[in-house]
Design an enzyme around this catalytic site. Structure first.
Site, mmCIF file in Angstrom:
data_model
loop_
_atom_site.group_PDB
_atom_site.id
_atom_site.type_symbol
_atom_site.label_atom_id
_atom_site.label_comp_id
_atom_site.label_asym_id
_atom_site.label_seq_id
_atom_site.Cartn_x
_atom_site.Cartn_y
_atom_site.Cartn_z
ATOM 1 C CB ILE A 97 26.890 45.365 15.805
ATOM 2 C CG1 ILE A 97 25.861 44.533 15.031
ATOM 3 C CG2 ILE A 97 28.098 44.531 16.185
ATOM 4 C CD1 ILE A 97 24.600 45.278 14.653
ATOM 5 N N GLY A 315 29.308 51.811 11.449
ATOM 6 C CA GLY A 315 29.373 50.556 10.714
ATOM 7 C C GLY A 315 28.951 49.409 11.604
ATOM 8 C CD GLU A 316 30.803 47.958 15.633
ATOM 9 O OE1 GLU A 316 29.783 47.670 16.311
ATOM 10 O OE2 GLU A 316 31.847 48.411 16.137
ATOM 11 N N GLY A 317 27.011 47.154 11.203
ATOM 12 C CA GLY A 317 25.625 46.747 11.054
ATOM 13 C C GLY A 317 24.690 47.474 12.002
#
Length: 355
Positions: A97, A315-317
Site C-alpha cells: 500500500i 488487502g491493505e488498501g
C-alpha cells in the site's frame, strides 16, 4: 449518539445533478456511452456529491489495524506478530500500500483500533478499543459497547480527514486472521453457507481451509449473530478493524464523500455498514474483485460491480489505491472533454451511425 446521528445523516443520491451529468456526458465529442463504466461512475459521483461536474482533489486511504483471538484455532499460516510488524512498512512507503498509495497520490492514515500489543510507531493514530478480539470460535469477538466504540472511532477519523480536505476516501486493513471473521460476517449478513465465503486467506493449505470453514461454522453456532442487527454481528463474529472501517464508510457517506472499498475484509465492513444503513451503499465504489473466495458473492449482495479484475488479495488498501485514478479519470472526462458545440464539431447523428 454519534452512530445514530451519522446513520440519520446519510441520504439518497441527488437525481438532478445525475441528470445534468448524464446530459453533459451525452454531449461530449464521442459516441454516447463509449467510455462505458467511466461514464456511469461520473454520473454516480454527481449524485453522491451533488455536483453535476464532480471533482476529486485530496484523497486518503484509512487503514484500520486489529488482531483476532481466532488465530488460536490455527486458521492462519502467518503469526499474529505480523500485524504490528507490518505497520512501519506502511508508513515508510515500502509495503504494497505504501508503493501503490504513492502512485495514486493518496495520503495514508494508519489507525491502531485493536492491535494485540502496544503500537508506538510514529505516525500511527492511537485509538485502541481493546488489545485484540476474543476467539469467535469460543465466544463473542467483543462486547456490543466495544463494537460501537470501534465504529465511532472510524466515524471520528474520517470526519477529521474530510475536514482536512479529503474528497475521496479509500479503505485498507491490517490484521492477521481477519479473513475468518470476515467470512463469518459474510455468512451471517448474506445468508451464505460458510464454505461459500471462506477462502484460503494467507495461502493456507487444504487442511487449514477445512479448519477455517469449521471455525466459521462454529462461530456462527456459538454466537448466533442477528442478521437484522449489524452491530450484533460485528460484536459477536467481527473484528475491531472491521468495525472501524464500518465507521469510516458511514462517516464518509454522511458527509457525501465517495468511499472506495478494497477487498474481502473491507467488503465485510461494507456489508455491516449497509446493514446499519442501506443508503450507505449509494456512496460505495468497488475497486476490484479479490482473488479471495466469496468476494464476488459479497459484492453481489451489496449490488456493487468491481472496476478491476487483477486476482489480487493482499488487502491493505492496495485495490483502493489502484482504483483511485479511475475515479479521478471519470471526473476529468466530464470536466475536461469538450462537447460538440464547444469543439465546433458537428454532432454525431447517432441514428444514422446505427443503421
Amino acid at each position: 449518539m454519534l452512530l445514530e446521528n451519522t446513520i440519520g445523516a446519510i441520504g439518497e443520491l441527488f437525481p438532478e445533478p445525475m441528470a445534468a451529468a448524464q446530459s453533459r456526458l451525452d454531449s461530449l465529442i464521442k459516441p454516447p456511452g463509449s467510455l462505458g463504466r467511466l461514464e456511469e461512475l461520473a454520473v454516480r459521483l454527481a449524485g453522491m456529491t451533488g455536483n453535476p461536474r464532480p471533482v476529486i482533489n485530496d484523497r486518503v486511504i484509512i487503514i484500520m489495524a486489529g488482531d483476532h483471538g481466532v488465530v488460536a484455532e490455527g486458521v492462519s499460516a502467518a503469526p499474529q506478530e505480523i500485524t504490528h510488524q507490518q505497520i512501519p512498512a506502511f508508513l515508510q512507503g515500502v509495503a504494497g500500500i505504501g508503493v501503490l498509495g504513492k502512485l495514486a497520490g493518496t495520503r495514508l492514515v494508519v489507525v491502531d483500533v485493536g492491535v494485540a500489543v502496544p503500537v508506538d510507531y510514529p505516525g500511527v493514530l492511537q485509538r485502541k478499543v481493546r488489545a485484540g478480539t476474543g476467539n469467535i470460535a469460543r465466544g463473542p469477538a467483543m462486547t456490543r459497547e466495544e463494537a460501537l466504540q470501534a465504529v465511532e472511532v472510524g466515524i471520528q477519523v474520517v470526519r477529521g480527514e474530510i475536514d482536512r480536505g479529503a474528497t475521496l476516501v479509500g479503505l485498507g486493513d491490517m490484521g492477521i486472521g481477519n479473513t475468518t471473521p470476515s467470512s463469518a460476517i459474510a455468512a451471517a449478513l448474506g445468508g451464505f453457507a460458510p464454505e461459500e465465503v471462506t477462502g484460503r486467506g494467507t495461502l493456507v493449505n487444504d487442511e487449514v481451509l477445512r479448519r477455517k470453514v469449521a471455525v466459521v461454522t462454529r462461530a456462527l453456532e456459538v454466537n448466533r449473530p442477528d442478521p437484522a442487527d449489524g452491530l450484533d454481528v460485528l460484536a459477536k463474529v467481527g473484528g475491531l478493524e472491521i468495525a472501524g472501517l464500518t465507521g469510516v464508510i458511514l462517516g464518509a457517506a454522511a458527509r457525501r464523500v465517495p468511499v472506495v472499498i478494497d477487498g474481502f475484509i473491507t467488503t465485510a465492513a461494507a456489508m455491516v455498514a449497509a446493514a446499519l444503513q442501506p443508503r450507505s451503499r449509494n456512496f460505495m465504489i468497488a475497486s476490484h474483485l479479490s482473488g479471495e473466495q466469496g468476494h464476488r458473492l459479497m459484492l453481489e449482495h451489496l449490488g456493487l460491480v468491481p472496476m478491476l479484475h487483477l486476482n489480487m488479495r493482499l488487502g491493505e488498501g492496495t485495490g483502493a489505491a489502484l482504483a483511485m485514478p479511475l475515479v479521478e479519470a471519470a471526473c476529468r472526462v466530464i470536466n475536461e472533454m469538450a462537447s460538440f458545440s464547444e469543439a465546433g464539431i458537428a454532432d454525431l447523428e447517432t441514428d444514422k451511425l446505427l443503421r
